[in-house]
Scaffold this motif. Structure first.
Motif, PDB file in Angstrom:
ATOM      1  N   GLY A 197      -8.730 -44.780 -32.485  1.00 26.72           N
ATOM      2  CA  GLY A 197      -9.416 -45.556 -31.465  1.00 26.72           C
ATOM      3  C   GLY A 197      -9.556 -44.884 -30.117  1.00 26.72           C
ATOM      4  N   HIS A 198      -9.136 -43.633 -29.994  1.00 21.70           N
ATOM      5  CA  HIS A 198      -9.269 -42.921 -28.726  1.00 21.70           C
ATOM      6  C   HIS A 198     -10.707 -42.435 -28.525  1.00 21.70           C
ATOM      7  CE1 HIS A 198      -4.812 -41.799 -27.920  1.00 21.70           C
ATOM      8  NE2 HIS A 198      -4.857 -42.823 -28.756  1.00 21.70           N
ATOM      9  N   THR A 208      -8.562 -45.884 -24.858  1.00 22.14           N
ATOM     10  CA  THR A 208      -7.774 -44.748 -24.393  1.00 22.14           C
ATOM     11  C   THR A 208      -8.644 -43.496 -24.349  1.00 22.14           C
ATOM     12  OG1 THR A 208      -5.757 -45.668 -25.352  1.00 22.14           O
ATOM     13  CG2 THR A 208      -5.754 -43.322 -24.858  1.00 22.14           C
ATOM     14  N   THR A 209      -8.688 -42.841 -23.201  1.00 21.07           N
ATOM     15  CA  THR A 209      -9.478 -41.628 -23.032  1.00 21.07           C
ATOM     16  C   THR A 209      -8.553 -40.418 -23.094  1.00 21.07           C
ATOM     17  OG1 THR A 209     -11.096 -42.785 -21.655  1.00 21.07           O
ATOM     18  CG2 THR A 209     -11.062 -40.379 -21.524  1.00 21.07           C
ATOM     19  N   THR A 210      -8.886 -39.493 -23.976  1.00 21.97           N
ATOM     20  CA  THR A 210      -8.015 -38.364 -24.268  1.00 21.97           C
ATOM     21  C   THR A 210      -8.766 -37.051 -24.131  1.00 21.97           C
ATOM     22  OG1 THR A 210      -6.703 -39.687 -25.798  1.00 21.97           O
ATOM     23  CG2 THR A 210      -6.581 -37.299 -26.065  1.00 21.97           C
ATOM     24  N   LEU A 211      -8.120 -36.070 -23.510  1.00 21.92           N
ATOM     25  CA  LEU A 211      -8.657 -34.717 -23.427  1.00 21.92           C
ATOM     26  C   LEU A 211      -7.738 -33.786 -24.216  1.00 21.92           C
ATOM     27  CD1 LEU A 211     -10.521 -32.483 -22.260  1.00 21.92           C
ATOM     28  CD2 LEU A 211      -8.986 -32.397 -20.271  1.00 21.92           C
ATOM     29  N   ALA A 267     -12.389 -41.100 -16.907  1.00 21.40           N
ATOM     30  CA  ALA A 267     -10.988 -41.516 -16.779  1.00 21.40           C
ATOM     31  C   ALA A 267     -10.177 -40.592 -17.677  1.00 21.40           C
ATOM     32  CB  ALA A 267     -10.815 -42.970 -17.211  1.00 21.40           C
ATOM     33  N   LEU A 268      -8.847 -40.705 -17.581  1.00 22.85           N
ATOM     34  CA  LEU A 268      -7.997 -39.912 -18.469  1.00 22.85           C
ATOM     35  C   LEU A 268      -6.658 -40.621 -18.627  1.00 22.85           C
ATOM     36  CD1 LEU A 268      -7.710 -37.329 -20.133  1.00 22.85           C
ATOM     37  CD2 LEU A 268      -6.770 -36.204 -18.108  1.00 22.85           C
ATOM     38  N   ASP A 269      -6.312 -40.875 -19.879  1.00 26.89           N
ATOM     39  CA  ASP A 269      -5.036 -41.500 -20.205  1.00 26.89           C
ATOM     40  C   ASP A 269      -4.081 -40.539 -20.906  1.00 26.89           C
ATOM     41  OD1 ASP A 269      -5.804 -44.331 -19.476  1.00 26.89           O
ATOM     42  OD2 ASP A 269      -7.305 -43.923 -21.017  1.00 26.89           O
ATOM     43  N   VAL A 270      -4.637 -39.665 -21.730  1.00 24.72           N
ATOM     44  CA  VAL A 270      -3.819 -38.755 -22.531  1.00 24.72           C
ATOM     45  C   VAL A 270      -4.357 -37.335 -22.403  1.00 24.72           C
ATOM     46  CG1 VAL A 270      -2.971 -38.190 -24.840  1.00 24.72           C
ATOM     47  CG2 VAL A 270      -3.311 -40.586 -24.189  1.00 24.72           C
ATOM     48  N   PRO A 324      -0.069 -43.148 -18.571  1.00 28.23           N
ATOM     49  CA  PRO A 324      -0.370 -41.722 -18.654  1.00 28.23           C
ATOM     50  C   PRO A 324       0.561 -40.979 -19.619  1.00 28.23           C
ATOM     51  CG  PRO A 324       0.814 -42.192 -16.624  1.00 28.23           C
ATOM     52  CD  PRO A 324       0.559 -43.514 -17.294  1.00 28.23           C
ATOM     53  N   VAL A 325      -0.037 -40.160 -20.469  1.00 32.16           N
ATOM     54  CA  VAL A 325       0.705 -39.436 -21.498  1.00 32.16           C
ATOM     55  C   VAL A 325       0.258 -37.975 -21.512  1.00 32.16           C
ATOM     56  CG1 VAL A 325       1.057 -39.188 -23.996  1.00 32.16           C
ATOM     57  CG2 VAL A 325       1.014 -41.471 -22.962  1.00 32.16           C
ATOM     58  N   ILE A 326       1.225 -37.071 -21.616  1.00 32.24           N
ATOM     59  CA  ILE A 326       0.933 -35.643 -21.778  1.00 32.24           C
ATOM     60  C   ILE A 326       1.696 -35.144 -22.999  1.00 32.24           C
ATOM     61  CG2 ILE A 326       1.107 -33.327 -20.790  1.00 32.24           C
ATOM     62  CD1 ILE A 326       1.002 -34.617 -18.007  1.00 32.24           C
ATOM     63  N   VAL A 327       0.991 -34.418 -23.866  1.00 27.05           N
ATOM     64  CA  VAL A 327       1.625 -33.765 -25.007  1.00 27.05           C
ATOM     65  C   VAL A 327       1.368 -32.273 -24.895  1.00 27.05           C
ATOM     66  CG1 VAL A 327       1.861 -33.653 -27.503  1.00 27.05           C
ATOM     67  CG2 VAL A 327       1.120 -35.794 -26.429  1.00 27.05           C
ATOM     68  N   ASN A 328       2.424 -31.492 -24.848  1.00 30.31           N
ATOM     69  CA  ASN A 328       2.320 -30.039 -24.823  1.00 30.31           C
ATOM     70  C   ASN A 328       2.645 -29.499 -26.209  1.00 30.31           C
ATOM     71  OD1 ASN A 328       1.795 -30.023 -22.018  1.00 30.31           O
ATOM     72  ND2 ASN A 328       3.984 -30.120 -21.576  1.00 30.31           N
TER      73      ASN A 328
END
Length: 226
Positions: free
Chosen positions: A25-26, A2-5, A68-71, A121-125
């Protein structure tokens, strides 16, 4: 993998979120305005990325570096310099909204093409109970003593835009988190929660699967009813 920014990932809540997601594991890309402050995120194993959410060019360059971007964790935020009504003006509102609200929109819109390629795809604000009218108006709550108009208003907008993004992107999991009154530089370490407790909701939401909730507002105890 999982790739997270994470925006605003070089200190406080953002840094702890990066640490915990790496442990989960991200592969974490840690966005920050000044790469001179990258040493701590590098020691965690995150990839530092210059990212200023008030600058579209900075966002474009940062996103171009991601394979890439998943989160996406929209964590960057400012408190502003207005804490009452006598020192309030439109410029004070604009300064806070430019990072806390418009920054989320800039980064999210630019990230959408990458996120749409993700199988999950996941977004957390990262919002705040200070943006929740019920908490603001409840005597005895942590939020009730807050007088600042720009910050509270901006976090209310974050909660609303989370709901609207979730309705527009039903294939995504898009939620808002409330860190709670956490001991950080933001409040001169007066908060009663630890930094780990303050990231519980964000970290949980960043790991949602397809069957997880969307368009919701969570603190570390669970879903907050609107």
């Amino acid at each position: 993998m999982t790739t997270t920014l994470i925006s605003g990932a070089n200190r406080s809540l953002g840094l702890e979120t990066a640490r915990r997601l790496i442990d989960a594991g991200h592969t974490v890309y840690a966005g920050m305005r000044d790469l001179a402050s990258a040493s701590e995120v590098q020691s965690l194993g995150a990839h530092p990325v210059q990212l200023d959410v008030t600058d579209q060019h900075s966002i474009d360059v940062a996103l171009a570096q991601l394979p890439a971007l998943d989160v996406l964790v929209n964590n960057a935020g400012v408190l502003g310099g207005s804490f009452g009504v006598d020192d309030l003006n439109a410029a004070a509102m604009q300064e806070v909204f430019d990072t806390n609200v418009f920054g989320i929109v800039r980064l999210t819109q630019t990230a959408l093409p990458l996120l749409r390629r993700s199988p999950n795809p996941v977004i957390v604000n990262v919002a705040s109970g200070v943006g929740f009218a019920r908490a603001l108006s409840t005597p005895g709550s942590d939020e009730h003593f807050v007088q600042a108009v720009p910050y509270a208003s901006s976090k209310a907008a974050v909660i609303a835009l989370t709901v609207q993004y979730a309705k527009n992107l039903p294939e995504f999991r898009i939620n808002a988190s409330d860190p709670g009154y956490t001991s950080t530089d933001f409040n001169r370490h007066t908060g009663h929660q630890t930094i780990v407790e303050g990231t519980d909701a964000t970290v949980m939401l960043a790991q949602l699967g397809h069957d997880g909730p969307t368009g919701k507002f969570f603190d570390r105890a669970g879903s907050i009813e609107y």
